[in-house]
Write an enzyme that holds these catalytic residues in place. Structure first.
Site, PDB file in Angstrom:
ATOM      1  N   ASN A  18      35.790  -6.826  41.450  1.00  0.00           N
ATOM      2  CA  ASN A  18      36.678  -5.777  40.950  1.00  0.00           C
ATOM      3  C   ASN A  18      38.104  -6.316  41.009  1.00  0.00           C
ATOM      4  OD1 ASN A  18      38.165  -3.502  40.430  1.00  0.00           O
ATOM      5  ND2 ASN A  18      37.543  -2.380  42.275  1.00  0.00           N
ATOM      6  N   LYS A  69      40.726  -4.967  39.978  1.00  0.00           N
ATOM      7  CA  LYS A  69      41.732  -3.902  40.126  1.00  0.00           C
ATOM      8  C   LYS A  69      42.883  -4.152  39.128  1.00  0.00           C
ATOM      9  CE  LYS A  69      40.118  -3.192  44.813  1.00  0.00           C
ATOM     10  NZ  LYS A  69      40.401  -2.797  46.182  1.00  0.00           N
ATOM     11  N   HIS A  85      35.638   4.836  42.457  1.00  0.00           N
ATOM     12  CA  HIS A  85      36.224   3.948  43.469  1.00  0.00           C
ATOM     13  C   HIS A  85      37.154   4.767  44.367  1.00  0.00           C
ATOM     14  CE1 HIS A  85      38.547   0.793  45.358  1.00  0.00           C
ATOM     15  NE2 HIS A  85      37.564  -0.026  45.051  1.00  0.00           N
ATOM     16  N   GLU A 105      39.982   4.228  45.460  1.00  0.00           N
ATOM     17  CA  GLU A 105      41.381   4.284  44.998  1.00  0.00           C
ATOM     18  C   GLU A 105      41.542   5.358  43.923  1.00  0.00           C
ATOM     19  OE1 GLU A 105      41.700   0.095  44.214  1.00  0.00           O
ATOM     20  OE2 GLU A 105      41.600  -0.273  46.361  1.00  0.00           O
ATOM     21  N   GLU A 157      31.751   1.488  50.257  1.00  0.00           N
ATOM     22  CA  GLU A 157      33.033   0.847  50.544  1.00  0.00           C
ATOM     23  C   GLU A 157      33.824   1.698  51.534  1.00  0.00           C
ATOM     24  OE1 GLU A 157      34.186  -2.028  47.108  1.00  0.00           O
ATOM     25  OE2 GLU A 157      35.065  -0.075  46.735  1.00  0.00           O
ATOM     26  N   GLY A 182      40.781  -4.038  51.433  1.00  0.00           N
ATOM     27  CA  GLY A 182      42.087  -4.694  51.361  1.00  0.00           C
ATOM     28  C   GLY A 182      42.763  -4.867  52.713  1.00  0.00           C
ATOM     29  N   SER A 227      36.724  -6.100  52.075  1.00  0.00           N
ATOM     30  CA  SER A 227      37.056  -7.393  52.685  1.00  0.00           C
ATOM     31  C   SER A 227      35.875  -8.353  52.748  1.00  0.00           C
ATOM     32  CB  SER A 227      37.695  -7.184  54.066  1.00  0.00           C
ATOM     33  OG  SER A 227      38.905  -6.450  53.939  1.00  0.00           O
TER      34      SER A 227
HETATM   35  P1  13P Z   1      38.746  -5.966  49.018  1.00  0.00           P
HETATM   36  O1  13P Z   1      37.583  -6.916  48.852  1.00  0.00           O
HETATM   37  O2  13P Z   1      40.049  -6.522  48.554  1.00  0.00           O
HETATM   38  O3  13P Z   1      38.781  -5.382  50.386  1.00  0.00           O
HETATM   39  O4  13P Z   1      38.447  -4.731  48.017  1.00  0.00           O
HETATM   40  C1  13P Z   1      37.216  -4.101  48.051  1.00  0.00           C
HETATM   41  C2  13P Z   1      37.108  -3.179  46.904  1.00  0.00           C
HETATM   42  O5  13P Z   1      37.755  -2.141  46.874  1.00  0.00           O
HETATM   43  C3  13P Z   1      36.244  -3.567  45.783  1.00  0.00           C
HETATM   44  O6  13P Z   1      36.054  -2.519  44.901  1.00  0.00           O
END
Ligand code: 13P
Length: 253
Positions: free
Chosen positions: A9, A11, A95, A97, A167, A173, A213
């Site tokens: 992803n 983003k 997601h 976010e 997640e 992150g 992560s």
């Molecule tokens: P990270 O791997 O940067 O922690 O992000 C995970 C994520 O949100 C994937 O959709």
């Protein structure tokens, strides 16, 4: 057995030139991989560019979100038919976010899941708890509810096209990964919910990804757990080498 899936992803990252470099590098590093579903989810504006670059490679295209509507006066939205049109086969839905910052709810997630399935796009439905919720001890009930509500009215016939991505928000992150034990506990609870919804035969084919992560140095241990079928990778998917190493995970037996 379930075929592993490793999804990147991106983003809101990359320029067109960076997207091209990243995907060219990735395609050359994973050209011979035949036993893993490899996906990249670039920003909408680069989907077509990336689609052209992954031709003749094992990499498939995913979108990061979609509208529940097919077309019409929805300024700024991108529909399922558009995603199909540019070559997406998967779409990430719900997601954290989007839930946190764009007011997505289980209900809007459910509408998008149906819209995706109706369009022949395979949804990757994200669920997960905050650190506060984990501390309160409500992780399993909360995630179970997100799965049930997000998949409401999905038929058993469609269920095997659905992937769940667990997640935990505190691991996204942050560099903090859920331990393989913590992830496996939630994954096995999710599988139980899916079994109740769709039955034992179908649940055996449904994939549950872990995200938060995931890195080259923790993927092997995560992928050695029975209910962890793949990874949804953020930061580490932005470098061809690290993402390719994650694709080439080696489960520890
Ligand atoms: P990270 O791997 O940067 O922690 O992000 C995970 C994520 O949100 C994937 O959709």
């Amino acid at each position: 057995m379930r075929r592993p899936m490793i999804a990147g992803n991106w983003k809101m990252n990359t320029t067109a030139a960076e997207a091209e470099t990243l995907v060219r590098g990735l395609c050359s590093l994973v050209a011979d991989v035949t036993d893993v579903d490899i996906l990249v989810a670039p920003p909408f504006v680069y989907l077509q560019l990336v689609k052209a670059l992954i031709a003749d490679s094992p990499v498939a295209l995913a979108a990061q979100d979609m509208s529940p509507e097919k077309s019409g006066p929805w300024t700024g939205e991108v529909s399922g038919p558009m995603l199909k049109d540019v070559g997406c086969t998967y779409v990430i839905i719900g997601h954290s976010e989007r839930r946190q910052f764009f007011f997505e709810t289980d209900e809007s997630v459910n509408k998008k899941v149906h819209a995706a399935l109706n369009e022949g796009l395979a949804p990757i439905v994200c669920v997960g708890e905050t650190l506060e919720e984990r501390k309160k001890g409500v992780t399993l009930s909360l995630v179970g509810r997100q799965v049930k509500n997000g998949l409401a009215e999905v038929t058993a016939g469609h269920a095997s096209e659905v992937t769940i991505a667990y997640e935990p928000l505190w691991a996204i992150g942050t560099g903090v990964t859920a331990s393989p034990e913590e992830a496996e506990e939630v994954h096995s609870a999710i599988r139980e919910v899916l079994r109740e919804l769709f039955g034992a035969d179908i649940v055996g084919n449904m994939r549950i990804l872990y995200g938060g992560s995931v890195k080259p140095d923790n993927v092997d241990e995560l992928m050695s757990r029975p209910n962890i079928d793949g990874a949804l990778v953020g930061g580490a998917s932005l470098t061809a080498e690290s993402f390719a190493r994650i694709v080439r995970f080696e489960a520890i037996s």
